[in-house]
Write a protein that holds these residues in place. Sequence first.
Motif, mmCIF file in Angstrom:
data_model
loop_
_atom_site.group_PDB
_atom_site.id
_atom_site.type_symbol
_atom_site.label_atom_id
_atom_site.label_comp_id
_atom_site.label_asym_id
_atom_site.label_seq_id
_atom_site.Cartn_x
_atom_site.Cartn_y
_atom_site.Cartn_z
ATOM 1 N N LEU A 171 -3.336 25.491 -7.998
ATOM 2 C CA LEU A 171 -2.747 24.712 -9.087
ATOM 3 C C LEU A 171 -2.659 25.600 -10.316
ATOM 4 C CD1 LEU A 171 -4.606 21.322 -8.716
ATOM 5 C CD2 LEU A 171 -2.140 21.646 -8.572
ATOM 6 N N VAL A 220 4.167 14.935 -5.068
ATOM 7 C CA VAL A 220 3.056 14.017 -5.227
ATOM 8 C C VAL A 220 2.591 14.125 -6.675
ATOM 9 C CG1 VAL A 220 0.745 13.445 -4.456
ATOM 10 C CG2 VAL A 220 2.458 14.211 -2.815
ATOM 11 N N ASN A 261 0.120 12.960 -9.580
ATOM 12 C CA ASN A 261 -1.195 12.353 -9.763
ATOM 13 C C ASN A 261 -1.669 11.625 -8.506
ATOM 14 O OD1 ASN A 261 -1.395 13.340 -12.328
ATOM 15 N ND2 ASN A 261 -0.556 11.512 -13.293
ATOM 16 N N GLY A 262 -1.481 12.286 -7.388
ATOM 17 C CA GLY A 262 -1.994 11.755 -6.134
ATOM 18 C C GLY A 262 -1.110 10.732 -5.456
ATOM 19 N N VAL A 263 0.018 10.402 -6.066
ATOM 20 C CA VAL A 263 0.889 9.389 -5.464
ATOM 21 C C VAL A 263 2.269 9.993 -5.175
ATOM 22 C CG1 VAL A 263 1.929 7.119 -5.747
ATOM 23 C CG2 VAL A 263 -0.289 7.590 -6.775
ATOM 24 N N TYR A 271 -0.694 15.997 -12.527
ATOM 25 C CA TYR A 271 -0.878 16.876 -11.370
ATOM 26 C C TYR A 271 0.319 16.731 -10.446
ATOM 27 C CZ TYR A 271 -5.670 17.777 -12.746
ATOM 28 O OH TYR A 271 -6.775 18.199 -13.426
ATOM 29 N N GLU A 303 1.894 18.007 -6.857
ATOM 30 C CA GLU A 303 1.596 18.722 -5.613
ATOM 31 C C GLU A 303 2.654 18.438 -4.558
ATOM 32 O OE1 GLU A 303 -2.903 18.597 -4.746
ATOM 33 O OE2 GLU A 303 -2.553 16.905 -6.080
ATOM 34 N N LYS A 361 1.584 16.513 1.539
ATOM 35 C CA LYS A 361 0.642 17.187 2.433
ATOM 36 C C LYS A 361 0.534 16.487 3.776
ATOM 37 C CE LYS A 361 -2.219 19.651 -0.836
ATOM 38 N NZ LYS A 361 -3.503 19.723 -1.524
ATOM 39 N N GLY A 369 -6.485 19.014 4.019
ATOM 40 C CA GLY A 369 -6.645 19.037 2.567
ATOM 41 C C GLY A 369 -6.297 17.727 1.898
ATOM 42 N N SER A 370 -6.841 17.532 0.730
ATOM 43 C CA SER A 370 -6.514 16.294 0.022
ATOM 44 C C SER A 370 -5.859 16.664 -1.304
ATOM 45 C CB SER A 370 -7.781 15.484 -0.211
ATOM 46 O OG SER A 370 -8.688 16.273 -0.933
ATOM 47 N N TYR A 371 -5.447 15.676 -2.047
ATOM 48 C CA TYR A 371 -4.787 15.943 -3.313
ATOM 49 C C TYR A 371 -5.810 16.161 -4.422
ATOM 50 C CZ TYR A 371 -0.702 14.359 -0.783
ATOM 51 O OH TYR A 371 0.300 14.238 0.138
ATOM 52 N N ALA A 372 -5.380 16.869 -5.447
ATOM 53 C CA ALA A 372 -6.283 17.187 -6.557
ATOM 54 C C ALA A 372 -6.822 15.902 -7.180
ATOM 55 C CB ALA A 372 -5.551 18.018 -7.597
ATOM 56 N N VAL A 373 -5.933 14.962 -7.364
ATOM 57 C CA VAL A 373 -6.408 13.638 -7.749
ATOM 58 C C VAL A 373 -5.942 12.715 -6.637
ATOM 59 C CG1 VAL A 373 -6.552 13.718 -10.248
ATOM 60 C CG2 VAL A 373 -4.333 13.508 -9.169
ATOM 61 N N ARG A 374 -6.789 11.788 -6.278
ATOM 62 C CA ARG A 374 -6.399 10.926 -5.176
ATOM 63 C C ARG A 374 -6.323 9.494 -5.685
ATOM 64 N NH1 ARG A 374 -3.350 9.266 -1.734
ATOM 65 N NH2 ARG A 374 -3.763 9.490 0.499
#
Lengths: 263, 637, 223
Positions: A19, A69, A71-73, A98, A100, A103, C86-91
């Motif tokens: 990141l 993605v 903030n995780g969504v 964030y 991403e 995944k 792996g997971s996300y930085a914020v979940r």
Amino acid sequence: MNLTLFVWRQKGPEDTGRLERYEAGDISTGMSFLEMLDVVNDKLIKNGEEPIAFDHDCREGICGTCSQVINGVPHGPEGKTTVCQLHMRNFSDGDTIYIEPLKSKAFPVISDLIVDRSALDRIIQAGGYISVHTGGVPDANTILVAKHDADTAMDAAECIGCGACVAACPNGSAMLFLAARVSHLAMLPQGRVEAKRRVRSMISAMSKEGFGNCSNHYECHAVCPKGIKLSFIAKLNREFIKAFGYVAEKDSAARPADVSIAD
Amino acid sequence: MILDGKCPSGPLSEKWDKRRSEMRLINPSNKRRYKIIVVGTGLAGASAAASLGELGYNVEAFCYQDSPRRAHSIAAQGGINAAKNYPNDGDGIYRLFYDTIKGGDFRSREANVYRLAQVSNNIIDQCVAQGVPFARDYAGYLDNRSFGGAQVSRTFYAKGQTGQQLLLGAYSALSRQINAGSVRLHTRTEMLDLVVIEGEARGITVRDMITGEIRSYAADAVCLCSGGYINVFCLSTNGMGSNVTAAYRAYKKGAFLANPCFTQIHPTCIPVSGDHQSKLTLMSESLRNDGRVWVPKKTGDNRSPREIPEEERDYYLERKYPGFGNLAPRDISSRAAKEVCDEGRGVGPGGRGVYLDFAGAIARIGESVIRQRYGNLFDMYERITGENAYRQPMRIYPAPHYAMGGLWVDYNLESNIRGLFVLGEANFSDHGANRLGASALMQGLGDGYFIIPYTIADYLAQRTPGTVTSEHPEFRRSRDERAVEIKRLFSINGRKSVNDFYRELGGVMWDYAGLPRSEESLKKALELIPRIRAEFWENVKIPGSGSELNQELEKAGRVADFLEFGELITLDALHRNESCGSHFRVEYQMPDGEARRDDENFCYVGAWQYMGADKMPELHKEPLDFENIQLSVRSYK
Amino acid sequence: MKSLIKNAAGRKIFMAVTGQLMVLFIIIHVIGNSTIYFGVLNSYADHLHAVPFLLWVFRLVMLTVFLIHVLFGILLTLDNCSARPGSYAVRAYRQSTFASRNMIWTGLLICLFLFYHLLHFTFQIIRPEVSAGVNSDAMGRPDVFNMLVMNFQHFSVTLIYILAIVALVLHLSHGIQSSFQTLGLNNERTLPVITKGGSIVAYVLFFGYIAIPVMIFIGILHG
Ligand SMILES: Cc1cc2nc3c(=O)[nH]c(=O)nc-3n(C[C@H](O)[C@H](O)[C@H](O)COP(=O)(O)OP(=O)(O)OC[C@H]3O[C@@H](n4cnc5c(N)ncnc54)[C@H](O)[C@@H]3O)c2cc1C
Ligand code: HEM
Ligand code: FES
């Protein structure tokens, strides 16, 4: 407004990725999320740095190319919205965001936020269609479809194949994607004929591609930009159960293979 | 040179049958020896690749997206026309043909358009058999609606996502052929060159967008289905990647580009909100069925719309075109909107917008009915603008939308380069100077499913398959040239981003070569475009390298082509001293402000031939003969 | 059938069927247990053991069902974990629940407890001194009631049971509705009903099971 971004940067599938932090200044609320990234990228380019690679095309929420993605969504906070249709008025000054890539084992990263989703295409190729030839079909109005069925089929067919469901699923499952396709075709009389074959080959293709299975977490539905319904997963399961005992055969009619020449 | 469209002789309604019965066939067992390249997997490309694969040809299909399902055809909303006459309201093949010719302001080929109307019915049958979930009535039959100014209900639709559903249908057929091994698919692969050997199209050179590798593919024929070029305006309703590159590179190899100045500006799009704007979003034209278009009568009236009393509003479409009112055709509505805004009566940021007001309809039929009809569009509008269109009128503005012009093709969809076939929006064939709503989907699928399978066989039957490979010197040269070009782009290392140039070009195109155009404005554009182009090649900055995924490089290649192509549009617009369809030259108008067409001098297709860098392209004409219909003034008064 | 067992989606069907069978079992089990309130627990228990052959057939069936469920549960979970590297930085979870994400852990807890429970009350190897096998009631039947009372007076025993029941309830609060979806017994209208119904059943079971140890521990039920 000013934002702090943490963006996943990854050169290629071999790279481990990390990141990185960027400041996005002077962002207006009328911008779309991707336009905000355009602004960030323009600055990077002028500084001689490599811009953040991300997938997009129609920017209208229909092609399913955009995929991030936030903030995780997957597709971000708004619900029933693709990233390209997400507007910055959903964020406030000073926010940290964030960003991403999607995944999943079945979606290897190509670069930064871009992943390879061709596994979804291969699931369709395995049998997600009606095996009809071009030409020689009856008049459209000879096939009657109850309005309710046609509408339900349309609801399922709205899937844009973006892969958000897979990325949101704690199991990396593509069930909602399959469910949409299988339900759409199974609702229609034209599609019933090879319903068994279709569901069997698509389900095996899903496993083969490395997707996980459904534990009914329903995260997929929560992030689906088209709101594909969970009842379609039940329908998929029903179709799958109906196909017990069906022995799959290959579609040898798809192309006139080697026609033997009679003498 | 006088171009020949090679239309069959005989009565209009028998031409296609006649041609089909004359055409050569290929033995089924021989088909797989022929390789066909299909560039593009939109409606035209996917339907062509699937149909050709199914017939037994060896097909290589290419697209720049990561999946065929993402081609820009996916974005079409409104619907697809067909002459089924299911509603029993007087429609038929002839009427669809006539409406399309008239809608195109008598600048298209009769024979092509008639054939399009003929196959339109087969398209619907085919799509239904594929499982396209068209809207239905309670009896289970297909539902129709009236669309884009048509007086009959001939439009088939699937919610507001007709293009999506049709494309997914074609994508299904394509997927089946990929599974069967008859079509090999190359995604994220961009065509950068056409390879012509001894006057015949023999293959393409591409760049692998992931690895950066430059590769060539040899074939016995090439089908270009690469979509439209309207992104030359930078801001348009097309996808961000829609480009002219494939068509333009073919043009540079000798294919003629026809009627490039016929560019459609769609009247109902969400207005630009600021400099950051990256694309424009179309609001379905169907909104005009219930919305009324107006602007304040006074210039600079910036009261909120609800405070402007009825008598101070100008419902200019209803005023100028009482017969069609708010449903006037696209070109007319767009021009009228641009006019009132240029007069200073526009609304919203920068005065670039007009109101589309649903208050009357809501009072008449209720908000719930409106919600039912257009709910998703209203939601989309709110998502983008943050405004609630049930409470206040929508703001709309015209936006570049569709390219009627394109590579010149004859009746067989073959360009002047033998073996190069052009399908869908990439060709110029059926829409004349203006396209009617719901007819592009029809054309793309008609070309791919029902025309190319016949005409390409006729071409291939006269040839021995597989006579060249991609190691032919011409292919090698093509690859080397592309590599040099890419190296040149990186070597500039200037200070401006590709987008900077793209926006500049788009601004010039919109301001001086858009709607309306004048000799003066066009000359201005001809002065400005080469300047931008020159600066581009001196001052553009592309980070990274060519041997990896590099989106800036991709964009740079496309913009470089637009920078040349924009000039061609301008030249074409300047040479066409008439107003017709979407092409409105201020010098050529009736006293009442309507377009003045000049059938005496301009009843032809203008096809341009590339003569070399910085050389004036040469114009060739294909005269348009109207044997079956009388040319008339296209009046919607 | 072969493809069903090999295919993950097929295995999931087995999970649902075996899960539902076990739910059926624990519903019957809780009803059986409630004979304690009417003072007829010992008689009920005695009847259960009347035909040892049937009892063993039943036990074997349940064991198979259970083993299939555990085996496929573990295999599926392993599958699913490998599909999500792996997971996300914020979940940010939007719809899944703590229960749904921890099926394997609640499941394994139940598994552990089950060993304990069987050794404890069925085979009576743990704390044999108070087992029903050694002590008979006034009518000469094994004194199950007394066994319970003697056990649940101990805080540690009661605590183990309470924890296990919590795990079971979590497992079922997701599992019951999930099994209907897996078997395709759902549509748009029933989905919310079954989701809610599933957790209601789970909570009813919770109170049903927890009542006996708790009542004994705090002394409402006594010998
Ligand atoms: C918002 C919107 C709404 C519309 N609504 C309607 C409607 O309601 N009714 C109607 O009839 N028409 C409508 N249209 C027009 C219609 O959608 C298009 O004209 C039509 O879909 C074009 O199809 P196509 O197959 O020719 O091209 P596209 O669908 O654009 O496909 C182009 C293909 O070519 C590929 N490609 C392009 N360049 C290259 C390259 N250099 N190398 C490799 N591949 C390349 C792309 O990857 C893509 O696969 C609409 C258009 C838009 C933009
Ligand atoms: C003993 C150990 C157990 C383990 C390891 C276990 C494990 C699991 C796992 C991992 C799942 C989720 C499977 C998935 O969704 O992919 C599951 C589902 C389920 N379990 Fe269990 N479980 C156990 C015991 C039980 C018991 C005792 C019951 C019933 C009383 C039960 C009922 C269910 C039900 C109904 C489901 C839902 C099936 C579905 O989603 O279709 N389980 N179990
Ligand atoms: S870019 Fe097409 S859906 Fe977002």
